[in-house]
Design a protein around this motif. Structure first.
Motif, mmCIF file in Angstrom:
data_model
loop_
_atom_site.group_PDB
_atom_site.id
_atom_site.type_symbol
_atom_site.label_atom_id
_atom_site.label_comp_id
_atom_site.label_asym_id
_atom_site.label_seq_id
_atom_site.Cartn_x
_atom_site.Cartn_y
_atom_site.Cartn_z
ATOM 1 N N ALA A 157 0.816 -1.220 0.000
ATOM 2 C CA ALA A 157 0.000 0.000 0.000
ATOM 3 C C ALA A 157 0.839 1.253 0.000
ATOM 4 O O ALA A 157 0.385 2.314 -0.422
ATOM 5 C CB ALA A 157 -0.928 0.004 1.222
ATOM 6 N N ALA A 158 2.096 1.164 0.478
ATOM 7 C CA ALA A 158 2.986 2.328 0.484
ATOM 8 C C ALA A 158 3.827 2.401 -0.783
ATOM 9 O O ALA A 158 4.806 3.137 -0.852
ATOM 10 C CB ALA A 158 3.892 2.289 1.719
ATOM 11 N N LEU A 159 3.480 1.579 -1.792
ATOM 12 C CA LEU A 159 4.217 1.522 -3.056
ATOM 13 C C LEU A 159 5.680 1.141 -2.815
ATOM 14 O O LEU A 159 6.605 1.743 -3.367
ATOM 15 C CB LEU A 159 4.115 2.841 -3.806
ATOM 16 C CG LEU A 159 2.706 3.238 -4.266
ATOM 17 C CD1 LEU A 159 2.742 4.556 -5.022
ATOM 18 C CD2 LEU A 159 2.082 2.155 -5.117
ATOM 19 N N ARG A 160 5.870 0.136 -1.958
ATOM 20 C CA ARG A 160 7.197 -0.438 -1.718
ATOM 21 C C ARG A 160 7.219 -1.866 -2.262
ATOM 22 O O ARG A 160 6.245 -2.624 -2.118
ATOM 23 C CB ARG A 160 7.507 -0.481 -0.209
ATOM 24 C CG ARG A 160 7.591 0.914 0.416
ATOM 25 C CD ARG A 160 8.846 1.647 0.021
ATOM 26 N NE ARG A 160 8.956 2.989 0.596
ATOM 27 C CZ ARG A 160 10.007 3.760 0.482
ATOM 28 N NH1 ARG A 160 11.079 3.324 -0.178
ATOM 29 N NH2 ARG A 160 10.020 4.968 1.026
ATOM 30 N N LEU A 161 8.343 -2.263 -2.833
ATOM 31 C CA LEU A 161 8.450 -3.558 -3.477
ATOM 32 C C LEU A 161 8.411 -4.672 -2.430
ATOM 33 O O LEU A 161 9.140 -4.623 -1.434
ATOM 34 C CB LEU A 161 9.758 -3.640 -4.279
ATOM 35 C CG LEU A 161 9.965 -4.910 -5.111
ATOM 36 C CD1 LEU A 161 8.869 -5.019 -6.181
ATOM 37 C CD2 LEU A 161 11.330 -4.895 -5.774
ATOM 38 N N VAL A 162 7.523 -5.661 -2.674
ATOM 39 C CA VAL A 162 7.408 -6.813 -1.776
ATOM 40 C C VAL A 162 7.991 -8.073 -2.418
ATOM 41 O O VAL A 162 8.690 -8.847 -1.783
ATOM 42 C CB VAL A 162 5.923 -7.057 -1.400
ATOM 43 C CG1 VAL A 162 5.796 -8.316 -0.567
ATOM 44 C CG2 VAL A 162 5.372 -5.862 -0.636
ATOM 45 N N ALA A 163 7.746 -8.275 -3.709
ATOM 46 C CA ALA A 163 8.235 -9.473 -4.398
ATOM 47 C C ALA A 163 8.443 -9.148 -5.872
ATOM 48 O O ALA A 163 7.800 -8.255 -6.428
ATOM 49 C CB ALA A 163 7.251 -10.635 -4.231
ATOM 50 N N GLU B 282 8.873 4.496 -6.958
ATOM 51 C CA GLU B 282 9.362 5.683 -7.662
ATOM 52 C C GLU B 282 10.736 5.442 -8.272
ATOM 53 O O GLU B 282 11.052 5.977 -9.335
ATOM 54 C CB GLU B 282 9.430 6.865 -6.690
ATOM 55 C CG GLU B 282 9.943 8.152 -7.357
ATOM 56 C CD GLU B 282 10.142 9.265 -6.348
ATOM 57 O OE1 GLU B 282 10.593 10.329 -6.775
ATOM 58 O OE2 GLU B 282 9.869 9.057 -5.156
ATOM 59 N N SER B 283 11.585 4.601 -7.610
ATOM 60 C CA SER B 283 12.937 4.408 -8.128
ATOM 61 C C SER B 283 12.919 3.774 -9.521
ATOM 62 O O SER B 283 13.724 4.122 -10.383
ATOM 63 C CB SER B 283 13.733 3.533 -7.147
ATOM 64 O OG SER B 283 13.182 2.235 -7.071
ATOM 65 N N PHE B 284 11.981 2.863 -9.745
ATOM 66 C CA PHE B 284 11.885 2.215 -11.061
ATOM 67 C C PHE B 284 11.354 3.204 -12.103
ATOM 68 O O PHE B 284 11.823 3.237 -13.245
ATOM 69 C CB PHE B 284 10.976 0.993 -10.976
ATOM 70 C CG PHE B 284 11.519 -0.097 -10.074
ATOM 71 C CD1 PHE B 284 12.455 -1.010 -10.542
ATOM 72 C CD2 PHE B 284 11.112 -0.180 -8.755
ATOM 73 C CE1 PHE B 284 12.945 -2.002 -9.719
ATOM 74 C CE2 PHE B 284 11.602 -1.173 -7.921
ATOM 75 C CZ PHE B 284 12.536 -2.077 -8.403
ATOM 76 N N ILE B 285 10.361 4.000 -11.698
ATOM 77 C CA ILE B 285 9.807 4.974 -12.639
ATOM 78 C C ILE B 285 10.869 6.021 -13.004
ATOM 79 O O ILE B 285 11.041 6.406 -14.163
ATOM 80 C CB ILE B 285 8.579 5.661 -12.020
ATOM 81 C CG1 ILE B 285 7.493 4.597 -11.714
ATOM 82 C CG2 ILE B 285 8.020 6.713 -12.964
ATOM 83 C CD1 ILE B 285 7.040 3.839 -12.913
#
Length: 672
Positions: free
Chosen positions: A33-39, A62-65
């Motif tokens: 939900a916080a737009l952090r990578l889980v898997a 955001e880092s990937f975008i």
């Protein structure tokens, strides 16, 4: 009951899961939900050319975008705007399917689905070859038609010169054979079903894909009739189209058939061949499978239905709650004014009970449309199942026997409406698995989960276990592995949304429990649901003593657009000792507030016509620092609060005089 053996430890499970994800042909990511990578998996990094160091648990979306924007992945434009736009879209957690071409020319299909507790999972598929083949197929279809026309002209010319060019005819025949061999090789390679049917509905040609589609060996279609090749089920769907094609009309249609145990869909185009005398000689068949397209369309339609149901239910709830306010208010007033009249109470009390059940029905409708938040409470599982069994019995054919095994006292902390919906879904699934009849057994018992808690993905502890067992057709392992997937269903299109089990699973997880399904083909299905145990609460349905009448004598302004509701609430206020003046909308109320300084309390509905609702009225009073207390009323389950007035007391419709008295007490306690 036998339970599954304990699973591997967490580290091993993670390694197994990561290894399995890396073997997928598709890339996958899961953000919370916080737009952090889980898997994620290795194909994701490879398909999008991301450095491996960028992927770690907790990596920001955001880092990937930003990485993509910096290397020009999104084309020319302001990088920060590109980043902000995509982060905002991701933050909406809406399902989406997009396709874009990367700078390296590869075409990627991105499919994102929201998760139950926010966050989303995204699949990345390289469809470059698929799009190439589709374009190639279209091009080859055009080439095929052109070759057919050209070949027909060549054959006509050859026939005209047969008598005088024997040697030339042999050469042309040899060239024709070579060309046909090349054409067959092309036709057998492209993912299009191609055939030719003559005027007698007999196949004169079919490529390999066509033979495979209908389950015939290669070359086993030519020389056989259409009805024999495609079967009675499909022929009944396409018969009229075949006849129109043989009459010289180009036709496009869709059909469905059972193939390898599943219902599949295809779209076909019949292109007539016209002879030199303008007579139809037969037609060409060009078909391709559209099963996945149909499934996506059905999922979209179902989502639109659910949205429409939610909008309809919200409006119905407001209107019904207003009606029930009038009904319950008048019946309660009649009961209060005739307390010793047993004949009156004999009729009034059943009507009041039915009206209160109507209130609960509205709440269940709102829960179904997901407009009502979960309201967990201590629920007596046995009593709930006994009540539900009556509804289940009416919903099942007489050929299905229903039995229960319930404890005398077993309480779980759960939303009763959601639990009823989940159990009813289990029962209806069992019914569909027993078309010829069978047995349905519902049981409940307390359990202590320790090592077996992992099977339900819950923490060890005390739970209430509900068991729903049928002896129906059961499920194979492939189906069992997908039962909780949204929109997955084994029923025909239109007969099931594929949302029932996924919603039941999400409700159980949201309630702190879990669901486990055990099934084998021909041996029935057992659904096990565990929910957290809790202590029983005091009976909240017992009649409450009348709240002390608030004989304060302060002037009350009642603001309500519905006349019948306004009349009931006015009488309740008068019975509580308050003088009352009335306004039927917010504009009238503002005018009265400006000219009547004695107004001490405002009792206002929230949703009203005229451009000023209850919350806006309350905010106006606050901004002008009027020493007026405010009580809001609402017939909706959930009111948006854009004006910052959520700290005001809110009285849900319908209500009786005692509810109003207690709400006014809360208002008066806040008096300066």
């Amino acid at each position: 009951m036998e339970l599954s053996p304990p699973p591997p430890d967490t580290a091993q499970r993670y390694e197994m899961l990561q290894a399995g994800l890396d073997l997928l042909d598709q890339g996958i990511t899961v953000f919370d939900a916080a737009l952090r990578l889980v898997a994620w998996n290795e194909p994701f990094l490879r398909l999008l050319d991301f450095p491996a160091a960028m992927a770690y648990v907790g990596a920001p979306f955001e880092s990937f975008i930003r990485f993509n924007a910096a290397r020009g992945e999104y084309g020319p434009g302001d990088i920060e705007s590109q980043i902000a736009e995509r982060i905002a879209a991701a933050g909406s957690f809406a399902a989406h399917v997009t396709e874009r071409q990367r700078p390296n020319g590869r075409v990627l299909l991105l499919r994102g689905e929201p998760l139950a507790n926010k966050g989303f999972v995204t699949l990345y598929s390289d469809v470059t070859e698929q799009r190439y083949i589709e374009n190639l197929a279209e091009y080859q279809n055009i080439q095929l038609e052109e070759r057919v026309r050209r070949r027909t002209a060549q054959l006509e010319n050859a026939n005209a010169n047969l008598t005088r060019a024997n040697t030339e005819n042999t050469r042309i025949a040899a060239a024709l054979r070579r060309s046909e061999e090349r054409l067959r090789l092309i036709n057998d390679t492209i993912p299009i079903l191609i055939g030719y049917v003559d005027a007698n509905e007999v196949y004169q040609y079919a490529n390999k894909g066509y033979s495979d589609w209908y389950g015939h060996p290669e070359g086993g279609v030519t020389g056989r009739g259409v009805r024999e090749v495609i079967g009675e089920q499909v022929y009944g769907q396409v018969r009229d189209s075949v006849r129109r094609a043989l009459a010289g009309q180009q036709v496009t249609y869709e059909y469905q058939m059972d193939r390898l145990g599943q219902t599949v869909f295809a779209r076909s185009t019949l292109v007539p061949e016209i002879g030199p005398e303008n007579e139809p000689l037969g037609f060409f068949v060009f078909s391709h499978e559209i099963t996945e397209q149909k499934r996506m369309q059905a999922a979209l339609v179902q989502a639109q239905k659910m949205e429409a149901i939610g909008q309809l239910t919200g409006g119905l709830a407001h209107d019904f709650n207003n009606l029930l306010t009038v009904i319950i208010g008048n019946l309660a007033a009649l009961q209060d004014h005739r307390p010793g009249d047993s004949e009156v109470n004999e009729f009034v009390e059943p009507a009041l009970q039915s009206a209160r059940r109507g209130v609960q029905l509205i709440k269940r409708l709102l829960t179904f449309s997901r407009q009502q938040p979960l309201e967990p409470q201590a629920v007596d599982i046995g009593q709930l199942i006994v009540s539900l069994a009556k509804l289940v019995r009416r919903s099942l054919p007489e050929s299905i026997a229903v039995s229960t095994d319930l404890p005398s006292a077993l309480h779980a902390l759960v939303d009763p409406g959601q639990l009823e919906s989940a159990l009813l879904n289990f029962a209806l699934n069992a019914r569909d698995a027993m078309p010829a009849g069978g047995r349905l057994h519902i049981a409940a018992r307390p359990v202590e989960l320790s090592t077996d808690a992992a099977a339900f993905d819950v923490a060890p502890g005390a739970y209430a276990m509900i068991e729903v067992v049928d002896n129906g057709s059961g499920m194979d392992p492939a189906t069992l592995a997908r039962v909780f997937e949204p929109f997955f269903t084994t029923k025909r299109f239109g007969l099931g949304s594929g949302l029932g089990l996924s919603m039941a699973y999400g409700f159980a997880k949201q309630s702190g429990g879990g669901v486990l399904i055990q099934s084998q083909p021909g041996q029935g299905t057992t659904v096990l649901m565990v929910l957290p145990l809790t202590a029983p609460e005091q009976d909240s349905d017992a009649p409450l003593d009348d709240a002390p009448l608030l004989l304060g004598g302060e002037l009350v302004l009642l603001v309500e657009d519905e006349p019948n509701v306004r009349r009931v609430v006015r009488q309740q206020l008068i019975d509580l000792g308050y003088p009352v003046i009335e306004a039927e909308n917010g504009a009238q109320a503002l005018e009265m507030i400006e000219h009547i300084p004695d107004i001490a309390i405002i009792v206002s509905d929230i949703i009203m016509p005229g451009g000023i609702d209850g919350r806006q009225l309350a905010e106006w009073v606050r901004q002008h620092r009027h020493p007026i207390r405010i009580l809001l009323m609402s017939g909706y389950a959930d009111e948006n609060d854009d004006q910052g007035t959520s700290d005001l007391p809110l009285l849900a419709k319908p209500f009786v005089r005692q509810d109003l008295a207690r709400a006014l007490q809360r208002v008066n306690r806040g008096k300066a």
